[in-house]
Every structure is written in structure tokens, then in C-alpha cells.
Enzyme design. Structure first.
Site, PDB file in Angstrom:
ATOM      1  N   VAL A 168      32.674  72.908 -17.305  1.00  0.00           N
ATOM      2  CA  VAL A 168      33.969  73.119 -17.943  1.00  0.00           C
ATOM      3  C   VAL A 168      34.746  74.090 -17.081  1.00  0.00           C
ATOM      4  O   VAL A 168      34.175  74.970 -16.439  1.00  0.00           O
ATOM      5  CB  VAL A 168      33.847  73.631 -19.402  1.00  0.00           C
ATOM      6  CG1 VAL A 168      33.275  72.557 -20.312  1.00  0.00           C
ATOM      7  CG2 VAL A 168      33.033  74.883 -19.486  1.00  0.00           C
ATOM      8  N   SER A 169      36.059  73.920 -17.072  1.00  0.00           N
ATOM      9  CA  SER A 169      36.893  74.676 -16.147  1.00  0.00           C
ATOM     10  C   SER A 169      37.153  76.105 -16.573  1.00  0.00           C
ATOM     11  O   SER A 169      37.429  76.956 -15.742  1.00  0.00           O
ATOM     12  CB  SER A 169      38.227  73.960 -15.948  1.00  0.00           C
ATOM     13  OG  SER A 169      38.000  72.690 -15.404  1.00  0.00           O
ATOM     14  N   THR A 170      37.124  76.377 -17.859  1.00  0.00           N
ATOM     15  CA  THR A 170      37.463  77.717 -18.314  1.00  0.00           C
ATOM     16  C   THR A 170      36.319  78.318 -19.107  1.00  0.00           C
ATOM     17  O   THR A 170      35.521  77.610 -19.701  1.00  0.00           O
ATOM     18  CB  THR A 170      38.725  77.706 -19.199  1.00  0.00           C
ATOM     19  OG1 THR A 170      38.469  76.880 -20.336  1.00  0.00           O
ATOM     20  CG2 THR A 170      39.925  77.179 -18.430  1.00  0.00           C
TER      21      THR A 170
END
Length: 183
Positions: free
Chosen positions: A9-11
Site C-alpha cells: 500500500v502506498s501510504t
């Protein structure tokens, strides 16, 4: 079949969670009767290779053996460009490890899967490049209109910032080395 699950996941905030991807991957493995060797989870953007420690750990485990297949939900969870896709899949192929993206019909153990992978990787890279171009165009337009870019001014802007230890060591080393030699 010994399977490694990979999610990213990016964040790191609460808006995204790898558990959604892991749930789907676990269901996929269970339906086929395969065995999960390990679940690898990264909390980093695709381009942030430094923080993608789980990906590197998985590649090291592949090098040592014990994994037959890498399973992801989508291509963009594992790769950041067409070249990155090809390079990583060549590494997997070299170690006789398959790759499946469960929500996309990609199975690198088949010729059709390899062809589709190439097309989708190129389209994904094209889409990412378009987003970058649009962002830069928007920033240029905003700058031309006189808008202030960057973060808004805050309480720390009036104070002098402390220099990092790296900068101080570099400046001290430069002072002690004397003048640079002339050509």
C-alpha cells in the site's frame, strides 16, 4: 505449490490497509490447495525502493529457494514500470518462480500470460507517465498564474533552521582540506 504473497500500500495512514489484498490472496491460495510460505507486506510507494524492504526480502528468499510462485492482486502492487516488470520477472524466471496477478489474467507460466503481461505493463507505464505530465502541466499553469507552490508557510518559517550533522561534517572537512587544486 509453495507460494509467497506480496502486498503493498502506498501510504502508512489508515486510509489503505494491506489486509484487503491479503484476504483476497489467501482465498485464492485456499481455493487451489496451495501452501503460503510467507506474506510479504510493504508500506511504501512503488517508486520508494528504499522502504520496500519486504520485496527485497522476498527476492532474497527466492534466490535461496523455497518459493515456487509469487502472488499479487495487481501488477502495480509489485512493479513501477514496464522495465521494472521485465527485470523482476526475468529474475523470477531465472529462479524458476512463477508470478500471478489474481485480478488480472496474468500467469507467467503460459505464453499468453507473458504476452498479456507485456501489454498491461506498457499500458500501466503509459498511464503513470500521463499522470506525471498532467501534474507538471498543472504546476506550470499555477506558477504562470502567480500562485504560490509548495507547502503553506508555517510557524517554523521565521526561525533559523538547524543544520544537519552531515552538513556540518562536510563543511568542516572542506575547511580542513584547504583550497581545491587548480587545473
Amino acid at each position: 505449490m509453495r507460494v509467497a504473497l506480496y502486498t503493498r500500500v502506498s501510504t502508512k495512514d489508515g486510509d489503505q490497509t494491506p489486509e484487503t489484498q491479503l484476504y483476497a490472496l489467501r482465498e485464492y491460495v485456499a481455493a487451489r490447495g496451495w501452501r503460503v510460505v510467507k506474506e510479504y507486506v510493504d508500506l511504501a510507494s512503488a517508486t520508494n525502493l528504499r522502504d520496500r524492504t519486504a520485496w527485497r526480502e522476498m527476492l532474497e528468499r527466492i534466490r535461496k529457494g523455497g518459493i515456487d510462485l509469487v502472488l499479487v492482486t495487481k501488477l502495480d502492487r509489485a512493479f513501477r514500470s514496464a522495465k521494472d516488470t521485465y527485470d523482476n520477472l526475468a529474475y523470477l524466471d531465472q529462479h524458476r518462480v512463477g508470478f500471478i496477478a489474481t485480478t488480472q489474467p496474468i500467469d507467467t507460466s503460459t505464453s499468453t500470460g507473458k504476452l498479456l503481461l507485456g501489454v498491461l505493463a506498457a499500458v500501466a507505464e503509459f498511464e503513470r507517465n500521463l499522470i506525471v505530465e498532467r501534474t507538471l502541466e498543472g504546476l506550470a499553469r499555477a506558477k504562470a498564474e502567480g500562485k504560490r507552490l509548495g507547502r503553506p508557510p508555517g510557524s517554523k518559517d521565521g526561525r533559523r533552521r538547524k543544520q544537519s550533522g552531515y552538513y556540518r561534517r562536510w563543511a568542516a572537512q572542506r575547511e580542513n582540506s584547504g583550497p581545491l587544486p587548480s587545473k
